[in-house]
Design a protein around this motif. Structure first.
Motif, PDB file in Angstrom:
ATOM      1  N   CYS A 229       6.221 -22.476   0.028  1.00 15.11           N
ATOM      2  CA  CYS A 229       7.041 -21.904   1.099  1.00 15.11           C
ATOM      3  C   CYS A 229       6.339 -20.716   1.743  1.00 15.11           C
ATOM      4  N   TYR A 230       5.734 -19.866   0.903  1.00 13.00           N
ATOM      5  CA  TYR A 230       4.981 -18.723   1.429  1.00 13.00           C
ATOM      6  C   TYR A 230       3.886 -19.198   2.379  1.00 13.00           C
ATOM      7  N   GLU A 231       3.135 -20.182   1.928  1.00 11.73           N
ATOM      8  CA  GLU A 231       2.011 -20.676   2.721  1.00 11.73           C
ATOM      9  C   GLU A 231       2.483 -21.252   4.056  1.00 11.73           C
ATOM     10  N   ARG A 232       3.593 -21.956   4.009  1.00 13.13           N
ATOM     11  CA  ARG A 232       4.104 -22.560   5.240  1.00 13.13           C
ATOM     12  C   ARG A 232       4.557 -21.480   6.223  1.00 13.13           C
ATOM     13  N   LEU A 233       5.201 -20.436   5.709  1.00  9.17           N
ATOM     14  CA  LEU A 233       5.648 -19.348   6.570  1.00  9.17           C
ATOM     15  C   LEU A 233       4.479 -18.625   7.217  1.00  9.17           C
ATOM     16  N   THR A 234       3.431 -18.380   6.442  1.00  9.22           N
ATOM     17  CA  THR A 234       2.285 -17.652   6.991  1.00  9.22           C
ATOM     18  C   THR A 234       1.534 -18.467   8.037  1.00  9.22           C
TER      19      THR A 234
ATOM     20  N   LEU B 228       6.359 -16.719  13.849  1.00  8.97           N
ATOM     21  CA  LEU B 228       6.588 -15.673  12.854  1.00  8.97           C
ATOM     22  C   LEU B 228       5.380 -14.754  12.758  1.00  8.97           C
ATOM     23  N   ARG B 229       4.203 -15.339  12.814  1.00 11.20           N
ATOM     24  CA  ARG B 229       2.979 -14.537  12.767  1.00 11.20           C
ATOM     25  C   ARG B 229       2.894 -13.585  13.957  1.00 11.20           C
ATOM     26  N   LYS B 230       3.291 -14.061  15.128  1.00  9.20           N
ATOM     27  CA  LYS B 230       3.251 -13.216  16.328  1.00  9.20           C
ATOM     28  C   LYS B 230       4.196 -12.029  16.197  1.00  9.20           C
ATOM     29  N   ILE B 231       5.363 -12.261  15.574  1.00  5.72           N
ATOM     30  CA  ILE B 231       6.319 -11.170  15.391  1.00  5.72           C
ATOM     31  C   ILE B 231       5.729 -10.086  14.494  1.00  5.72           C
ATOM     32  N   ILE B 232       5.111 -10.493  13.390  1.00  5.36           N
ATOM     33  CA  ILE B 232       4.538  -9.514  12.458  1.00  5.36           C
ATOM     34  C   ILE B 232       3.329  -8.820  13.079  1.00  5.36           C
ATOM     35  N   GLU B 233       2.496  -9.569  13.796  1.00  5.03           N
ATOM     36  CA  GLU B 233       1.342  -8.957  14.455  1.00  5.03           C
ATOM     37  C   GLU B 233       1.791  -7.950  15.509  1.00  5.03           C
ATOM     38  N   ASP B 234       2.860  -8.297  16.246  1.00  3.73           N
ATOM     39  CA  ASP B 234       3.393  -7.380  17.249  1.00  3.73           C
ATOM     40  C   ASP B 234       3.955  -6.129  16.589  1.00  3.73           C
TER      41      ASP B 234
ATOM     42  N   LEU C  99       2.845  -1.016  -1.924  1.00  5.91           N
ATOM     43  CA  LEU C  99       3.167  -1.881  -0.793  1.00  5.91           C
ATOM     44  C   LEU C  99       4.478  -2.603  -1.094  1.00  5.91           C
ATOM     45  N   ARG C 100       5.485  -2.400  -0.251  1.00  2.00           N
ATOM     46  CA  ARG C 100       6.781  -3.056  -0.456  1.00  2.00           C
ATOM     47  C   ARG C 100       6.827  -4.418   0.237  1.00  2.00           C
ATOM     48  N   PHE C 101       6.267  -4.486   1.456  1.00  2.00           N
ATOM     49  CA  PHE C 101       6.214  -5.758   2.177  1.00  2.00           C
ATOM     50  C   PHE C 101       5.023  -6.565   1.652  1.00  2.00           C
ATOM     51  N   ILE C 102       5.199  -7.219   0.516  1.00  7.54           N
ATOM     52  CA  ILE C 102       4.116  -8.000  -0.087  1.00  7.54           C
ATOM     53  C   ILE C 102       3.615  -9.072   0.877  1.00  7.54           C
ATOM     54  N   PHE C 103       4.526  -9.620   1.682  1.00  8.66           N
ATOM     55  CA  PHE C 103       4.175 -10.694   2.615  1.00  8.66           C
ATOM     56  C   PHE C 103       3.286 -10.224   3.755  1.00  8.66           C
ATOM     57  N   TYR C 104       3.321  -8.943   4.065  1.00 10.01           N
ATOM     58  CA  TYR C 104       2.774  -8.415   5.314  1.00 10.01           C
ATOM     59  C   TYR C 104       1.303  -8.763   5.554  1.00 10.01           C
ATOM     60  N   PRO C 105       0.406  -8.521   4.586  1.00  7.86           N
ATOM     61  CA  PRO C 105      -1.016  -8.800   4.853  1.00  7.86           C
ATOM     62  C   PRO C 105      -1.292 -10.264   5.187  1.00  7.86           C
ATOM     63  N   GLU C 106      -0.504 -11.179   4.628  1.00  9.93           N
ATOM     64  CA  GLU C 106      -0.755 -12.602   4.833  1.00  9.93           C
ATOM     65  C   GLU C 106      -0.505 -13.042   6.264  1.00  9.93           C
ATOM     66  N   PHE C 107       0.234 -12.246   7.041  1.00 13.78           N
ATOM     67  CA  PHE C 107       0.553 -12.605   8.416  1.00 13.78           C
ATOM     68  C   PHE C 107      -0.403 -11.978   9.425  1.00 13.78           C
ATOM     69  N   LEU C 108      -1.252 -11.084   8.963  1.00 15.03           N
ATOM     70  CA  LEU C 108      -2.141 -10.373   9.875  1.00 15.03           C
ATOM     71  C   LEU C 108      -3.485 -11.077   9.992  1.00 15.03           C
ATOM     72  N   PRO C 109      -4.137 -10.969  11.154  1.00 12.82           N
ATOM     73  CA  PRO C 109      -5.485 -11.538  11.296  1.00 12.82           C
ATOM     74  C   PRO C 109      -6.421 -10.948  10.260  1.00 12.82           C
TER      75      PRO C 109
END
Length: 412
Positions: free
Chosen positions: A256-261, A266-272, A334-344
């Motif tokens: 599920c994590y991989e699919r979300l990233t 969703l990636r555009k929202i986090i990058e923004d 780091l609280r947002f563990i997911f965060y780095p996976e969404f960034l370039p």
């Protein structure tokens, strides 16, 4: 009933907790609810509508992105159109107002309602639009403050990201006095128990069969309590398990994590979101990520007192908005563990570049044992590239006797 809202704001039973924030606003004065994108600001305003109605107040919600004309006059006209029922109920007509003086129009409207014994609360969403209104109609915000701030039975709530603070930098000193009237309330992610309740859908009927506590804990920790990520993750888990919580496990969670990233929107929202951070905030967040999610200001600043002072401000921001948390011994986690996976990759850890490069050149081969002959044929074609070390091909034949088969596959 499983009920997630990845694309919209939560209302009534779909809204989870934030009781402290609601009470602070209801009991307080003018409030600026400040938070990052998709963290739950609009949902909080909708819940404030509910709470205000319980108290027989009159909540007046306005989505500022619906404005067609960015001026005081355009603001008031859109406000009236959004509340046409209010006009009819109180026998109010557009012609009753001096539209060339919009601040006076707002005062006249609110005072008429307050005089009838009703408390009024403005709930204005996407308030960054006020920056454009002030630019096109200089002084309008201070006139609004001057006319409305002393009205008894009236309160004002704005919802916006930190970009609204650009009003402080405007040339007119009158603008900052408008924003200074508001109590600043940073909206952080959901706390652990609140996030668990959301993932379990406790307020909307819950899962037909419960999610394992281990799965819930892991998912909540990965999300950091970010409402959008929780909703998106909940949908993915429901799809993968066919709405059967008993089937959820760590392996399904990772898929599920991989699919979300890989989700472009969703990636555009986090990058923004990342782009809206200041350079100091981005720098500090990057250093925490580079340190595998745990470090300290002293370690980052390395004795540079000036840098340390600068980073202290950045740290306060990141803590307030939930990106990181402070641990014992002044450690930053780091609280947002997911965060780095969404960034370039170029935004992520420079120290991690070797790992990223390895991943880019690694081929993971998944196959059915009945099709092993095709695996062998494929590897014949890949061998020239493997010998040149241009790629690395991994399959389960690398697993040695006695090693944990599933763990080795997940690690690869």
């Amino acid at each position: 009933m499983i009920h997630y809202l990845p694309g919209g704001a939560a209302r009534k039973e779909s809204f989870y907790n934030r009781e402290m924030q609601l009470k602070t606003i209801i009991d307080g004065g003018w409030t600026w609810v400040c938070g990052q994108r998709r963290i739950g600001k609009t949902s909080l305003l909708f819940q404030l509508e509910v709470e205000a109605e319980k108290r027989k107040w009159l909540p007046l919600f306005l989505e500022l992105t619906t404005l067609e004309e960015f001026s005081g006059k355009g603001l008031f006209e859109t406000f009236l159109l959004s509340h046409s029922r209010l006009l009819k109920k109180h026998n109010i007509r557009m012609n009753d107002f001096p539209l060339d003086h919009p601040a006076e129009c707002f005062y006249q409207l609110v005072s008429d309602v307050v005089d009838e014994g009703r408390q009024v609360i403005f709930l204005w969403d996407e308030a960054e639009i006020l920056i454009e209104i002030e630019k096109n109609d200089p002084g309008i915000l201070n006139k609004l403050r001057a006319r409305l701030s002393h009205l008894r039975g009236f309160r004002f709530v704005l919802s916006a990201t930190q970009l609204l603070s650009a009003l402080y930098d405007h040339q007119s000193e009158l603008v900052s006095s408008f924003l200074n009237t508001f109590h600043w309330m940073p909206l952080s992610p959901l706390e652990m128990n609140e996030a668990k309740a959301l993932l379990r859908c406790e307020q909307t009927g819950g899962w037909p069969s419960k999610l394992a506590e281990k799965v819930v804990n892991e998912a909540v920790i990965w999300s950091g309590g970010h409402t959008l990520i929780l909703h998106e993750l909940g949908i993915q888990i429901a799809e993968k398990t066919r709405h059967d919580g008993r089937r959820a496990n760590s392996q399904i969670l990772r898929s599920c994590y991989e699919r979300l990233t890989r989700d472009i929107n969703l990636r555009k929202i986090i990058e923004d979101d990342h782009a809206k951070l200041t350079k100091d905030q981005q720098f500090l967040l990057k250093k925490v990520i580079e340190a595998d999610g745990m470090t300290s200001l002293d370690a980052i600043a390395s004795g540079d007192k000036k840098l340390l002072e600068t980073l202290e401000d950045a740290l306060r921001f990141l803590v307030n908005y939930g990106y990181v948390s402070l641990q014992e011994n002044d450690q930053i986690r780091l609280r947002f563990i997911f965060y780095p996976e969404f960034l370039p990759s170029e935004i992520r850890s420079a120290a991690d570049s070797e790992k990223v490069n390895q991943i880019r050149h690694t081929i993971f081969i998944s196959y059915c044992q009945n099709d092993k002959k095709y695996l062998d044929a494929l590897k014949v074609h890949l061998n020239p590239l493997i010998r040149k070390t241009e790629i690395d091909a991994w399959d389960d034949q690398r697993i040695q006797p006695g090693e944990a088969w599933l763990e080795e596959i997940e690690k690869a």
